[in-house]
Design an enzyme around this catalytic site. Structure first.
Site, PDB file in Angstrom:
ATOM      1  N   SER A 189       0.801  -1.232   0.000  1.00  0.00           N
ATOM      2  CA  SER A 189       0.000   0.000   0.000  1.00  0.00           C
ATOM      3  C   SER A 189       0.831   1.278   0.000  1.00  0.00           C
ATOM      4  O   SER A 189       0.411   2.283   0.577  1.00  0.00           O
ATOM      5  CB  SER A 189      -0.986  -0.020   1.172  1.00  0.00           C
ATOM      6  N   THR A 245      -9.973   1.668  -0.786  1.00  0.00           N
ATOM      7  CA  THR A 245      -9.295   2.929  -0.447  1.00  0.00           C
ATOM      8  C   THR A 245      -9.881   4.119  -1.201  1.00  0.00           C
ATOM      9  O   THR A 245     -10.420   3.963  -2.308  1.00  0.00           O
ATOM     10  CB  THR A 245      -7.786   2.817  -0.789  1.00  0.00           C
ATOM     11  N   ARG A 251       4.254  16.475  -3.290  1.00  0.00           N
ATOM     12  CA  ARG A 251       4.510  15.057  -3.537  1.00  0.00           C
ATOM     13  C   ARG A 251       3.685  14.672  -4.770  1.00  0.00           C
ATOM     14  O   ARG A 251       2.464  14.913  -4.783  1.00  0.00           O
ATOM     15  CB  ARG A 251       4.045  14.261  -2.304  1.00  0.00           C
ATOM     16  N   TYR A 267      -1.491   1.561  -7.255  1.00  0.00           N
ATOM     17  CA  TYR A 267      -2.063   1.102  -5.987  1.00  0.00           C
ATOM     18  C   TYR A 267      -3.589   1.233  -6.024  1.00  0.00           C
ATOM     19  O   TYR A 267      -4.318   0.255  -5.803  1.00  0.00           O
ATOM     20  CB  TYR A 267      -1.474   1.906  -4.819  1.00  0.00           C
TER      21      TYR A 267
HETATM   22  N1  LIG Z   1      -3.438   2.945   6.453  1.00  0.00           N
HETATM   23  C1  LIG Z   1      -4.298   3.634   5.713  1.00  0.00           C
HETATM   24  O1  LIG Z   1      -4.491   4.857   5.905  1.00  0.00           O
HETATM   25  C2  LIG Z   1      -5.079   2.932   4.626  1.00  0.00           C
HETATM   26  C3  LIG Z   1      -5.954   3.692   3.812  1.00  0.00           C
HETATM   27  C4  LIG Z   1      -6.695   3.072   2.839  1.00  0.00           C
HETATM   28  C5  LIG Z   1      -6.611   1.685   2.661  1.00  0.00           C
HETATM   29  N2  LIG Z   1      -5.746   0.967   3.433  1.00  0.00           N
HETATM   30  C6  LIG Z   1      -5.669  -0.501   3.214  1.00  0.00           C
HETATM   31  O2  LIG Z   1      -5.841  -1.160   4.466  1.00  0.00           O
HETATM   32  C7  LIG Z   1      -5.101  -2.372   4.497  1.00  0.00           C
HETATM   33  C8  LIG Z   1      -4.235  -2.417   5.744  1.00  0.00           C
HETATM   34  O3  LIG Z   1      -3.354  -1.298   5.752  1.00  0.00           O
HETATM   35  P1  LIG Z   1      -2.230  -1.135   6.881  1.00  0.00           P
HETATM   36  O4  LIG Z   1      -1.923   0.312   6.957  1.00  0.00           O
HETATM   37  O5  LIG Z   1      -2.644  -1.883   8.076  1.00  0.00           O
HETATM   38  O6  LIG Z   1      -1.013  -1.869   6.157  1.00  0.00           O
HETATM   39  P2  LIG Z   1       0.112  -2.820   6.784  1.00  0.00           P
HETATM   40  O7  LIG Z   1       1.216  -2.850   5.765  1.00  0.00           O
HETATM   41  O8  LIG Z   1       0.435  -2.424   8.179  1.00  0.00           O
HETATM   42  O9  LIG Z   1      -0.601  -4.239   6.828  1.00  0.00           O
HETATM   43  C9  LIG Z   1      -0.686  -5.110   5.722  1.00  0.00           C
HETATM   44  C10 LIG Z   1      -0.357  -6.521   6.218  1.00  0.00           C
HETATM   45  O10 LIG Z   1      -0.516  -7.465   5.144  1.00  0.00           O
HETATM   46  C11 LIG Z   1       0.614  -8.341   5.108  1.00  0.00           C
HETATM   47  N3  LIG Z   1       0.722  -8.789   3.712  1.00  0.00           N
HETATM   48  C12 LIG Z   1       0.957  -8.018   2.617  1.00  0.00           C
HETATM   49  N4  LIG Z   1       0.906  -8.760   1.503  1.00  0.00           N
HETATM   50  C13 LIG Z   1       0.620 -10.030   1.882  1.00  0.00           C
HETATM   51  C14 LIG Z   1       0.407 -11.263   1.178  1.00  0.00           C
HETATM   52  N5  LIG Z   1       0.463 -11.313  -0.154  1.00  0.00           N
HETATM   53  N6  LIG Z   1       0.130 -12.388   1.880  1.00  0.00           N
HETATM   54  C15 LIG Z   1       0.039 -12.328   3.254  1.00  0.00           C
HETATM   55  N7  LIG Z   1       0.213 -11.205   3.966  1.00  0.00           N
HETATM   56  C16 LIG Z   1       0.503 -10.056   3.289  1.00  0.00           C
HETATM   57  C17 LIG Z   1       1.762  -7.512   5.627  1.00  0.00           C
HETATM   58  O11 LIG Z   1       2.824  -8.273   6.165  1.00  0.00           O
HETATM   59  C18 LIG Z   1       1.082  -6.653   6.704  1.00  0.00           C
HETATM   60  O12 LIG Z   1       1.100  -7.290   7.967  1.00  0.00           O
HETATM   61  C19 LIG Z   1      -4.317  -2.426   3.187  1.00  0.00           C
HETATM   62  O13 LIG Z   1      -5.043  -3.242   2.281  1.00  0.00           O
HETATM   63  C20 LIG Z   1      -4.316  -0.980   2.712  1.00  0.00           C
HETATM   64  O14 LIG Z   1      -4.234  -0.898   1.311  1.00  0.00           O
HETATM   65  C21 LIG Z   1      -4.976   1.550   4.404  1.00  0.00           C
HETATM   66  O1  LIG Z   2       5.717  13.648   5.849  1.00  0.00           O
HETATM   67  C1  LIG Z   2       4.666  13.956   5.284  1.00  0.00           C
HETATM   68  C2  LIG Z   2       3.667  12.993   4.963  1.00  0.00           C
HETATM   69  C3  LIG Z   2       2.531  13.415   4.331  1.00  0.00           C
HETATM   70  N1  LIG Z   2       2.346  14.735   4.008  1.00  0.00           N
HETATM   71  C4  LIG Z   2       1.105  15.183   3.387  1.00  0.00           C
HETATM   72  O2  LIG Z   2       0.042  14.814   4.249  1.00  0.00           O
HETATM   73  C5  LIG Z   2      -1.128  14.456   3.510  1.00  0.00           C
HETATM   74  C6  LIG Z   2      -1.553  13.076   3.919  1.00  0.00           C
HETATM   75  O3  LIG Z   2      -0.582  12.140   3.454  1.00  0.00           O
HETATM   76  P1  LIG Z   2      -0.577  10.608   3.896  1.00  0.00           P
HETATM   77  O4  LIG Z   2       0.585   9.953   3.212  1.00  0.00           O
HETATM   78  O5  LIG Z   2      -0.672  10.526   5.377  1.00  0.00           O
HETATM   79  O6  LIG Z   2      -1.937  10.063   3.320  1.00  0.00           O
HETATM   80  P2  LIG Z   2      -2.489  10.064   1.825  1.00  0.00           P
HETATM   81  O7  LIG Z   2      -3.665  10.995   1.819  1.00  0.00           O
HETATM   82  O8  LIG Z   2      -1.453  10.266   0.807  1.00  0.00           O
HETATM   83  O9  LIG Z   2      -2.850   8.517   1.685  1.00  0.00           O
HETATM   84  C7  LIG Z   2      -4.018   7.932   2.191  1.00  0.00           C
HETATM   85  O10 LIG Z   2      -4.976   7.966   1.190  1.00  0.00           O
HETATM   86  C8  LIG Z   2      -4.587   7.313   0.008  1.00  0.00           C
HETATM   87  C9  LIG Z   2      -5.738   7.522  -0.909  1.00  0.00           C
HETATM   88  O11 LIG Z   2      -5.614   8.760  -1.516  1.00  0.00           O
HETATM   89  C10 LIG Z   2      -4.282   5.858   0.266  1.00  0.00           C
HETATM   90  O12 LIG Z   2      -5.452   5.140   0.554  1.00  0.00           O
HETATM   91  C11 LIG Z   2      -3.299   5.702   1.396  1.00  0.00           C
HETATM   92  O13 LIG Z   2      -3.181   4.342   1.749  1.00  0.00           O
HETATM   93  C12 LIG Z   2      -3.760   6.493   2.578  1.00  0.00           C
HETATM   94  O14 LIG Z   2      -2.807   6.468   3.606  1.00  0.00           O
HETATM   95  C13 LIG Z   2      -0.713  14.575   2.040  1.00  0.00           C
HETATM   96  O15 LIG Z   2      -1.123  15.807   1.565  1.00  0.00           O
HETATM   97  C14 LIG Z   2       0.813  14.511   2.065  1.00  0.00           C
HETATM   98  O16 LIG Z   2       1.431  15.203   1.012  1.00  0.00           O
HETATM   99  C15 LIG Z   2       3.315  15.689   4.313  1.00  0.00           C
HETATM  100  O17 LIG Z   2       3.150  16.861   4.016  1.00  0.00           O
HETATM  101  N2  LIG Z   2       4.452  15.270   4.949  1.00  0.00           N
END
Ligand SMILES: NC(=O)c1ccc[n+]([C@@H]2O[C@H](COP(=O)([O-])OP(=O)(O)OC[C@H]3O[C@@H](n4cnc5c(N)ncnc54)[C@H](O)[C@@H]3O)[C@@H](O)[C@H]2O)c1
Ligand SMILES: O=c1ccn([C@@H]2O[C@H](COP(=O)(O)OP(=O)(O)O[C@H]3O[C@H](CO)[C@H](O)[C@H](O)[C@H]3O)[C@@H](O)[C@H]2O)c(=O)[nH]1
Length: 323
Positions: free
Chosen positions: A75, A115, A281, A139
């Site tokens: 991700s 997402t 970015r 992604y």
């Molecule tokens: N964190 C966010 O803000 C955010 C936003 C939108 C969507 N998501 C989605 O939410 C989900 C979880 O995100 P997260 O931040 O917890 O990520 P993360 O990377 O912490 O967790 C993902 C987990 O999946 C495991 N993994 C990855 N590929 C694998 C595979 N092929 N087989 C088995 N295990 C696998 C990794 O080891 C990890 O533990 C992801 O699908 C991500 O795309 C996250």
């Molecule tokens: O060190 C940093 C990190 C981020 N940003 C800014 O902060 C905002 C938020 O950035 P994040 O990386 O925290 O989050 P995003 O909005 O880029 O990403 C989130 O939304 C995406 C969808 O647009 C994906 O789902 C992704 O997984 C999820 O974390 C953005 O404007 C980014 O440019 C900074 O200025 N400095």
């Protein structure tokens, strides 16, 4: 229910697993530990280490599973632009293997981590589930392809699927001796990166762009607490209907600029947290704010925790470490 949680050693999957166990469900985590941590799997869950492709059929063949919660994914938006084939393979390809294993073992319910990146640059704010989907990176495109696949499998094979389109997830679970939060080796997310400056890991926050068409020139995002997000998963799990695929946005409906987030981090930590403007970015939309009206209307979900709570919980987690 007996639930398979893919990616349950990751940030969000670990928190959701803990909430599932607290609600009385049986949890088996499948994770290859590529970005996760074995100690993020909460007590009471069984961890199986392996990829979806190699291991999901073996695990589901144990029998008795009622549903899959599917978090496992790559991700990192920037990495996906550099290595698109990796994202199609790991996200779409491995999900197809999981869906195949589910069909072969008669498991017909799935809740999937989609997402906001499926929408791309929005035409209107707040973003509803009927907004055009025009992802601007591999992604988001790979996640949209999975949403489409789930809809097709619902129509063809009677799968019941819910795609939850998260906006920006933040905060941590601090409960009953547990502390589960965000600790990615490559951290791109704003809040943990800002808090690391307060911990002395770096001299200044980089603000990516101060020339956006927003009131303070920095990007606006919609942050949702990981515990509120987990609650939505439990509701979605109960609401999955065989033969249908449903999409829900998950956000708070409120946008905060990057500068506003940094200010909240200063208030919570009491640290001055210096900030420095950098270039934009690539691929960052100016404003991403969700309408979560649909999940509120349908499942009764609404977020309970505000940005200050998210930052305070993330800070408590980062400053004391996992447990
Ligand atoms: N964190 C966010 O803000 C955010 C936003 C939108 C969507 N998501 C989605 O939410 C989900 C979880 O995100 P997260 O931040 O917890 O990520 P993360 O990377 O912490 O967790 C993902 C987990 O999946 C495991 N993994 C990855 N590929 C694998 C595979 N092929 N087989 C088995 N295990 C696998 C990794 O080891 C990890 O533990 C992801 O699908 C991500 O795309 C996250
Ligand atoms: O060190 C940093 C990190 C981020 N940003 C800014 O902060 C905002 C938020 O950035 P994040 O990386 O925290 O989050 P995003 O909005 O880029 O990403 C989130 O939304 C995406 C969808 O647009 C994906 O789902 C992704 O997984 C999820 O974390 C953005 O404007 C980014 O440019 C900074 O200025 N400095």
């Amino acid at each position: 229910m007996k639930v398979l949680v893919t990616g349950g050693a990751g940030y969000i999957g670990g928190v959701v697993s803990a909430r599932l166990i607290a609600a009385g469900h049986e949890v088996v985590v499948l994770d290859d530990l590529s970005t996760g941590h074995a100690d993020a799997v909460p007590p009471g869950a069984t961890l199986v280490i392996g990829t979806l492709r190699d291991t999901s059929h073996r695990v589901l063949s144990e029998g008795g599973f009622d549903a899959v919660l599917h978090f496992a994914a790559k991700s990192l938006v920037g990495e996906s632009v550099e290595k698109p084939a990796l994202y199609w393979d790991k996200n779409l390809g491995e999900t197809l293997a999981l869906l195949d294993a589910m069909r072969r073992t008669d498991v017909s319910r799935i809740v999937f981590s989609s997402t906001a990146a499926t929408y791309g640059e929005p035409e209107a704010t707040p973003i509803t589930e009927t907004a055009p989907t025009r992802p601007t990176n591999p992604y988001g495109a790979s996640k949209l392809a999975i949403d489409t696949t789930l809809a097709e499998f619902a129509r063809l094979y009677g799968l019941g699927g819910v795609s939850l389109r998260y906006f920006n997830v933040a905060g941590a679970l601090l409960d009953d001796g547990l502390a589960l939060g965000e600790r990615h080796t490559v951290e791109t997310h704003l809040i943990p990166n800002v808090l690391k400056i307060a911990l002395g890991q770096g001299d200044a926050v980089k603000i990516f762009g101060e020339d956006y068409p927003t009131p303070d020139g920095t990007c606006i995002r919609d942050y949702v607490h990981v515990v509120d997000l987990a609650d939505a998963h439990l509701l979605a799990l109960d609401a999955v209907v065989p033969g249908t695929h449903t999409i829900f946005n998950l956000g708070s409906g409120t946008g905060y600029s990057v500068r506003a987030v940094v200010e909240v981090c200063r208030e919570v930590t009491g640290h001055p947290i210096p900030a420095r403007a950098e270039a934009r970015r690539p691929g960052d939309p100016a404003v991403l704010v969700a309408s979560s009206d649909e999940i509120h209307r349908t499942l009764g979900w609404k977020p309970e925790r505000d940005l200050t709570a998210m930052v305070a919980d993330a800070w408590a987690f980062l400053s004391t470490g996992p447990r």
